[in-house]
Design an enzyme around this catalytic site. Structure first.
Site, PDB file in Angstrom:
ATOM      1  N   SER A 111       0.844  -1.204   0.000  1.00  0.00           N
ATOM      2  CA  SER A 111       0.000   0.000   0.000  1.00  0.00           C
ATOM      3  C   SER A 111       0.882   1.257   0.000  1.00  0.00           C
ATOM      4  O   SER A 111       1.726   1.408  -0.882  1.00  0.00           O
ATOM      5  CB  SER A 111      -0.954  -0.059   1.197  1.00  0.00           C
ATOM      6  OG  SER A 111      -2.003   0.859   1.066  1.00  0.00           O
TER       7      SER A 111
ATOM      8  N   ASP B   6      -9.085  -6.031  -4.401  1.00  0.00           N
ATOM      9  CA  ASP B   6      -8.760  -4.908  -3.516  1.00  0.00           C
ATOM     10  C   ASP B   6      -9.786  -3.798  -3.743  1.00  0.00           C
ATOM     11  O   ASP B   6      -9.908  -3.269  -4.844  1.00  0.00           O
ATOM     12  CB  ASP B   6      -7.346  -4.413  -3.830  1.00  0.00           C
ATOM     13  CG  ASP B   6      -6.844  -3.353  -2.864  1.00  0.00           C
ATOM     14  OD1 ASP B   6      -7.675  -2.747  -2.153  1.00  0.00           O
ATOM     15  OD2 ASP B   6      -5.625  -3.135  -2.830  1.00  0.00           O
TER      16      ASP B   6
ATOM     17  N   HIS C 154      -7.352  -6.066   0.095  1.00  0.00           N
ATOM     18  CA  HIS C 154      -6.180  -5.188   0.225  1.00  0.00           C
ATOM     19  C   HIS C 154      -5.150  -5.749   1.197  1.00  0.00           C
ATOM     20  O   HIS C 154      -4.016  -5.273   1.216  1.00  0.00           O
ATOM     21  CB  HIS C 154      -6.643  -3.799   0.691  1.00  0.00           C
ATOM     22  CG  HIS C 154      -5.561  -2.766   0.684  1.00  0.00           C
ATOM     23  ND1 HIS C 154      -4.992  -2.277  -0.478  1.00  0.00           N
ATOM     24  CD2 HIS C 154      -4.929  -2.126   1.705  1.00  0.00           C
ATOM     25  CE1 HIS C 154      -4.072  -1.376  -0.181  1.00  0.00           C
ATOM     26  NE2 HIS C 154      -4.002  -1.272   1.134  1.00  0.00           N
TER      27      HIS C 154
END
Length: 266
Positions: free
Chosen positions: A85, A215, A243
């Protein structure tokens, strides 16, 4: 230390915004059980790090624990850097500063910069296509309540966590996330004023991108856009993961990382 087969790979795992080293608790033992070395740690103001995010002014300050670790890697060794991320920005900075110590930078459904634009570019593009309501109960607050021209803190709310990040993860993992997350920042002011990453630094390191197909936080389409914007050496795709692949399917992720590490030039 990047070696495969009967030899060892050193994986350095970098968490995303609001999270900490704790999010790798399922993946780390899988990698270690296969005989590899794994380093996890909390970035500044994350996990057990006692700094407040309001005292972390820049991406470099936020990345300091990773940069300190990279400085200890012997000159004849290389690591596999994995950024999840927002952690993609942290590993990009480490690749820029220590390109000779990284065998491959792995962007795990991560924000991935390029060499042509300001480091803020991909985040600006993401924010441009993301309507305000998509952030649900995420809180954005200025570092200083009496100033608007300063960095903003960011804190994921429970609705955002459950529907955007953890929707395929277990109820227990979601509860862990709700309990342990801390305010973070995208460092947009700092990144908009920073110089682009260089071709001789960040751009010289082998890169792989790992797409997470379900995601809801960073959609697959935007992951693909980042790959098209800054092509990588290898693209992998994890199936039926949200995610947080290190939580919802750590085994699939571990196999993926083994495969990427095996292909690194010796």
């Amino acid at each position: 230390m990047v070696r495969t087969g009967d030899q060892q790979t050193h994986f350095v795992l970098v968490h995303g915004a609001c999270h900490g080293a704790w999010c790798w608790f399922k993946l780390k033992p899988l990698l270690e059980a296969a005989g590899h070395r794994v380093s996890t740690f909390d970035l500044a103001a994350s996990g057990t790090n006692t700094q407040a995010i309001q005292d972390v002014a820049t991406l470099s300050d936020y990345t300091k624990p990773l940069l300190e670790l990279m400085a200890t890697i012997p000159p004849d060794e290389k690591v596999v850097l994995v950024g999840h991320s927002l952690g993609g920005m942290n590993i990009a900075l480490a690749m820029e500063k220590f390109p000779e110590r990284v065998s491959v930078g792995v962007f795990l459904t991560a924000f991935m910069p390029d060499n042509d634009h300001k480091p803020s570019y991909v985040l600006d593009q993401f924010n441009e296509i993301t309507p305000a309501e998509a952030w649900l109960d995420t809180e954005f607050l200025p570092y200083k309540s009496d100033q608007t021209d300063c960095e903003m803190s960011m804190f994921f709310g429970p609705k955002f966590l459950s529907s955007k990040l953890y929707q395929l993860s277990s109820a227990e993992d979601l509860e862990l996330g709700k309990t342990l997350i801390k305010p973070s920042s995208l460092f947009m002011k700092d990144l908009r004023n920073a110089e682009p990453f260089t071709k001789g630094g960040f751009g010289s390191v082998r890169r792989a991108y790992v797409i997470c197909d379900e995601d809801n936080g960073i959609k697959k389409e935007f992951q693909q856009w980042m790959i098209d914007n800054s092509p990588v050496n290898e693209v992998k795709e994890l199936k039926h993961v949200d995610h947080m692949p290190m939580l919802c399917d750590p085994k699939q992720l571990s196999v993926c990382l083994f495969d990427i590490a095996t292909k690194c030039p010796k």
